[in-house]
Design a protein around this motif. Structure first.
Motif, PDB file in Angstrom:
ATOM      1  N   LYS A 220       0.844  -1.196   0.000  1.00  0.00           N
ATOM      2  CA  LYS A 220       0.000   0.000   0.000  1.00  0.00           C
ATOM      3  C   LYS A 220       0.887   1.256   0.000  1.00  0.00           C
TER       4      LYS A 220
ATOM      5  N   ASN B  47       8.193  -3.398  -3.429  1.00  0.00           N
ATOM      6  CA  ASN B  47       7.486  -4.294  -4.345  1.00  0.00           C
ATOM      7  C   ASN B  47       7.612  -5.717  -3.789  1.00  0.00           C
TER       8      ASN B  47
ATOM      9  N   ARG C 270       2.571   2.442  -3.277  1.00  0.00           N
ATOM     10  CA  ARG C 270       1.831   3.213  -4.283  1.00  0.00           C
ATOM     11  C   ARG C 270       2.125   4.698  -4.175  1.00  0.00           C
ATOM     12  N   THR C 271       2.544   5.163  -2.991  1.00  0.00           N
ATOM     13  CA  THR C 271       2.794   6.600  -2.823  1.00  0.00           C
ATOM     14  C   THR C 271       4.213   6.926  -2.367  1.00  0.00           C
TER      15      THR C 271
END
Ligand code: ADP
Length: 186
Positions: free
Chosen positions: A125, A136, A128-129
């Motif tokens: 999560k 990963n 993503r930012t």
């Protein structure tokens, strides 16, 4: 006060360490942040990136030298919270030596517990930012393997010194922080 925060990748060490540093006016020494600050730095940055992207530890000699420098610099400002360091036996010995040399007493080791499944979900999560190229799934798996073989065994060293406070990292950020402050005091 001098603290060390311990736990698997994704347990929330950085987040809690920042909050603790602010409340208790400690210098937050995050080895990951210190390394990431060098990423744009030519050949050294490229070397660090290679290790981080593979989920491997950078060589002990490199991180030990960087942390020693930061400890000497920060010692003038008061207490520390160490985050992400030590991660190997060699680093733990180097930290013990630095602390002794600077007359610093480690008060407690906060051990943040979180299941691997939950930690992986959190890191994915964040990925993503965060812009962190190591957030990963392939790299995360490698980071966990390193944690289990090289880092987790260090807890014994601190348990022998009766410094370990076990904290459940599963609840929301503010709840985890509240539990930590209940141990550390006002
Ligand atoms: P996380 O705790 O989520 O794995 P960090 O930001 O602490 O994230 O570390 C990211 C990467 O930086 C590690 O996978 C490793 O490559 C490198 N690193 C951080 N701290 C150390 C350390 N003490 N020794 C060696 N490498 C380190």
């Amino acid at each position: 006060m001098n603290l060390l925060i311990f736990g698997p990748p994704g347990a929330g060490k950085g987040t809690q360490a920042s909050l603790i540093a602010k409340k208790y006016k400690l210098t937050h020494l995050s080895s990951g942040d210190i390394l990431r600050a060098e990423l744009k730095n030519g050949e050294l940055g490229a070397r660090i990136k290679k290790y981080q992207d593979a989920g491997k530890l950078v060589p002990d000699s490199l991180i030990i030298a960087m942390m020693e420098k930061a400890i000497i610099k920060g010692a003038k400002q008061g207490g520390f919270i160490f985050d992400g360091y030590p991660r190997t036996t060699k680093q733990a010995k180097a930290l013990d030596k630095s602390l002794k040399a600077e007359n610093i007493n480690l008060n407690a080791v906060i051990n943040l517990n979180l299941s691997e499944t939950e930690a992986i979900n959190r890191i994915l999560k964040r990925g993503r930012t965060s812009g962190r190229s190591d957030d990963n799934i392939k790299t995360i798996k490698a980071r966990f393997a390193v944690y289990h073989t090289l880092t987790a065994p260090l807890l014994k060293h601190y348990q022998k010194q009766e410094k370990v406070i076990n904290i459940n990292g599963r609840p929301p950020i503010t709840a985890v922080f509240k539990t930590i402050t209940q141990y550390l005091g006002k």
